[in-house]
Every structure is written in C-alpha cells, then in structure tokens.
Design an enzyme around this catalytic site. Structure first.
Site: not given
Length: 521
Positions: A237, A260, A297, A385
């Site tokens: 996250s 990432e 992701c 997101e």
C-alpha cells in the site's frame, strides 16, 4: 527455541518461529478460520543477527561470478518445484487463492528466477563502458550490499520470498534479509527452506539469505533503519511504502527505497471504438476488474468515457454484466475491511453506484461507481485506489475534459487507451500526456497481467512507485540493486574480468565461461 542454520536462514517455530513474545497465526479466508500453526515475531536481536550475517556474506558473495550466481538462482527454482503440492496447498489455505492460480504463480516465480539466471550468465547486464583514452577509464555495475525486502500480500509466491525482488537482488550480487508477509507465514517458510537448500547445493556463503517474521510496524521500521541495510524493496500500500520511505530518508545515511505502491490504472475509451465495440469492451473490462477478486496492483480502478451517446451501449452492458458478476474472499479480513471502507468513502463523497453484484457474507462484492469529470477534478481524492473488485466510471462531457483529467492524474503503474486507428491518430496528444504519468502504456488491452520479460516496466511516477526510474518486474529490475563504478588507469591484472577486453560498443557475452567482446557490427 530459535535456531540459525548454517546458511543464515532464521528457522522459525518449534520449527517455524523465533524467540519473540508476539505470537500470530495465518487466517484462511475461505473457511473463515485461523490456521493452527503459530509463528513468532522476530526480536531485534534476531534481526541484528540476520543482518550481521548478511553483511559478512556480502564480502564473499559480491566476488562470485555471474555464472555462480546463475547456478544459485537455477537451484532455487528447482528446489521450489521440488516442494510439490504441499506448497500450493499451504499457499491456498493462507490466501484463499485457487489452486490453479497458485500453480501459475509458482511457474511465474521459477520462470523469473531462470530469466535472471540467463540474464546474468549472458553477461552484458553489467553495462561495461570502456574508454581507452588518456586517462583510461572503464565502468561497470557493482552490487549495493545488504537488501531488506518486504513480501506482498496479494502474490504469496511471485512477489514474496523468492519473487522478483529477491531474484534481482541476488542476481546483482546483493545479500538479502527478507521480511515475510504475516498473511502467509507457512508458505514463506517453505520457500525459504527451498532457498536454504539451494544455498547448500551451490555452496553460497553463509548468510546470503535470511528470513524474519513480523506483524508489527516496529519490525519493518527496525529493518529499514538498521545501519547494515543498503537498500529496501517493498510491494504494498501507499501508506506502508511511504512509512518505510520516510524512515529511510531520516537515517544518518539515507538509503534507496524501491516501493511499488499501487495505482488506479486509468482506462480511457475513445468515441470511435465505443461505437464500434462498446458491448464487447464492457465485458472485457468487467473481467479485468473482477479478476482475482480485484486483488492486483494493475486492476483497472477507473475508466473514462468522453461522450454519453458513444458510451450508451457500453454503459448499459456494464450495468447488466455487473449484476451477474461474482466476488469472493479477499486475502485477509483487514483487506476486505479496507475495501468496504473505500467504497463507503466514495459514496459519502457523492459518487453514485452504477451497479453491483449480489452481496455474499465475508466476501468482496464487485461494484461499478460513477462520477463526472467535474467531480473528479474538484475532489481528486475520489480517484484514489480502492483495492478490490470495483471501478469508478468518470463521465467526461467532452474530449477536452478527458485531456484535462489526464493532466491532473497522479503517477500510475499503467494507463490504457482504447481506440480505433482514427481515434488514436486524432488523439495522439493523450498518449503524450500519459507518457509522463505511467510506467506502462497499453493500447487496446487491459492492464491486469504483466509479463515478466526484458522490456517490462512495473513502476511509475510518485505515488505509484519510488523512484520513478525503477521497475520491480523484468530484467531491468536488477539495476535497483547496483551502482556504477569506474576504474581509472588500472593495470589489466587488477581489473574485473568484465572490463579486461576492449569493445568500443561496450557489449559483452560469456563464451565458454569467460567474457569476450562480440564482433563489431
């Protein structure tokens, strides 16, 4: 009682845990029950031991040849395969992922290990640059040191103990201390044991790889702040990655954090293709949104249309299709709770529900939501997101609003455009905008599914990843764990083997176990 093996792997439990007082167990999201095996949080002393061993091992490991490290990576792949069905069964019970998906993920894991093995054996990855002027200067890549790696929740194999971060760090010549993800500790133990066997088979130095467990933030922060760590790799996250990044920058000696952190992965649908293929594209989008219960992701969390008339059949098909979609258990109760919270937040911010699947207790319900471009520009937080099987439709009143929205986007892992040839020629400017926003741009496809190959980029501008120049997939991932060094006026006998033969193009290959220049073209 904790035991440290001769290879540096921290063996856990009676056979699985360390000496910490904090006990934890994995959760089976399908059966909705805690699994029986207990694990222990690593103590700071155990982390110190692992890092000290890794630092000592680095002195020897950095001097191994590319061929020796390639054999090590190949051996890890073979030992993972030898774990057989037990690995797949344990991973499924800890993640809720189906057996077939995990079998494919195991193949992906061993495939990328072999890909890195072949890459370093070929030799040109060192980027040798030789300038024989006055002075004589020769440059190549060398490994950074000890790398601390954090496993991901959503890929218990491919982004975990022997995943791409570990494979690329070991390939580069770095040693690794891996923090297992608490959602799948037994899976992590099995793979760590496979690495241990590969270490012994290939006679790698003691401490080249270690693994520690931890559920608390303190365990991860301690690893990042430790003075023996030279770099960090993380997949997860934004909140988690940002916390590690901040810790690394506050150190007396800052270190790079290759994190990432996910993204919304916008998908832009242009007018011509909506009129031509709207219903078919709608079904493909739904499949991508709900694939793996949305736990990728690269899940397309937002899609944009520029014209109500052109999008009419597309939206109608989406509304019908989402009603028949199926959700499923998410990886952990915490991830499910966060998904539900994200949906609630969007609706509180005035985002409308375009359609939803049937609700099933303890499972994630697929959702489609809708807002206007004006809403998104006024409240950019609604474009964040939401990890799970949902996507937000942004309806733009014009193509100009589409361009404005694209310019306002934060950094993304991926950005996708669907269009006819005429659409794409007319709106080439959109591609130019998205080049500055994403690590991977896709034409007439969907972002879920990222092949592991030489050209792949899995990263992007902040906040998708840090730094923007890196990638966590593909063979270019090795360069996160290297730095360039040049040798000036060195006698040949002191030069690394990779720099001893002159090639004006700087292109090298291994020939019969030694480096030699390619024929000039």
């Amino acid at each position: 009682m904790s035991r440290t093996s001769s290879t540096g792997l921290q063996l856990i439990g009676n056979h699985f845990s360390g000496e910490g007082d904090q006990l934890f167990r994995a959760f089976d999201p399908v059966q909705q029950q805690w699994l029986p095996t207990e694990f222990r949080e690593a103590t700071t002393g155990e982390i110190d031991t692992a890092l000290t061993m890794a630092a000592k091992a680095f002195i020897a490991y950095k001097k191994t040849t590319s061929l020796q490290r390639a054999a090590f990576l190949q051996a890890i792949a073979e030992e993972i395969i030898s774990l057989g069905d037990e690995l797949i069964s344990v991973a499924s019970s800890e993640s809720g992922l189906p057996l077939q998906r995990l079998q494919g993920e195991r193949d992906r894991t061993t495939g990328q290990l072999r890909l890195f093995a072949n890459t370093i054996a070929e030799g040109s990855w060192v980027n040798a640059r030789i300038d024989t002027g006055t002075p004589d200067i020769r440059q190549m890549q060398i490994p950074l040191g000890v790398v601390g790696i954090f496993g991901a929740s959503n890929f218990p194999l491919a982004f975990s103990v022997a995943g791409g971060d570990t494979a690329s760090a070991l390939a580069a010549g770095c040693t690794v201390v891996f923090k297992a993800h608490p959602a799948h500790p037994h899976t992590s133990h099995l793979v760590a044991t496979a690495i241990r066997k590969a270490v012994m088979r290939t006679q790698m130095p003691e401490g080249v790889f270690s693994m520690v467990h931890g559920t608390s933030h303190e365990t991860g922060q301690y690893l990042v702040a430790h003075p023996l760590v030279s770099a960090i790799a993380f997949t997860g996250s934004f909140k988690g990655g940002k916390a590690l990044y901040d810790t690394a920058t506050r150190r007396a000696v800052p270190i790079p954090v290759f994190a990432e952190m996910g993204s919304v992965n916008p998908v832009f649908f242009l007018p011509g293709i909506l009129l031509e293929k709207g219903p078919a594209l709608a079904m493909q989008l739904l499949q991508s949104v709900t694939l793996g219960v949305g736990q990728f992701c690269t899940n397309p969390g937002m899609f944009i249309t520029p014209s109500a008339d052109a999008a009419a059949a597309f939206i109608s098909t989406l509304q019908q299709g989402i009603g028949h979609a199926t959700g499923g258990p998410m990886l952990t109760p915490g991830i499910l709770h966060a998904y539900q919270q994200g949906l609630d937040y969007l609706q509180q911010e005035g985002v409308q529900v375009l359609g939803a699947a049937q609700t099933v207790p303890d499972q994630a319900t697929p959702y489609l939501l809708q807002a206007t471009a004006a809403n998104a520009l006024e409240k950019p937080a609604i474009c964040q997101e939401v990890f799970g099987p949902s996507s937000l439709h942004i309806h733009a009143g014009s193509i100009e609003e589409v361009y404005t929205l694209a310019r306002k986007l934060e950094g993304q892992l991926t950005a996708t455009i669907h269009g006819t040839e005429e659409d794409l020629r007319e709106h080439a400017g959109l591609i130019d905008i998205l080049r500055e926003k994403a690590g991977r741009i896709i034409i007439n496809g969907f972002p879920t599914g990222a092949p592991v190959n030489h050209a792949m980029v899995h990263g992007g501008p902040w906040p998708a990843a840090t730094p923007a120049a890196g990638t966590s997939l593909g063979t270019a991932a090795i360069y996160r764990f290297c730095r360039p060094v040049c040798f000036q006026d060195f006698p040949v006998y002191l030069l690394p083997p990779e720099l001893q033969d002159h090639n004006p193009l700087g292109i090298w290959r291994l020939v019969n176990g030694t480096f030699a220049k390619m024929a000039d073209s």
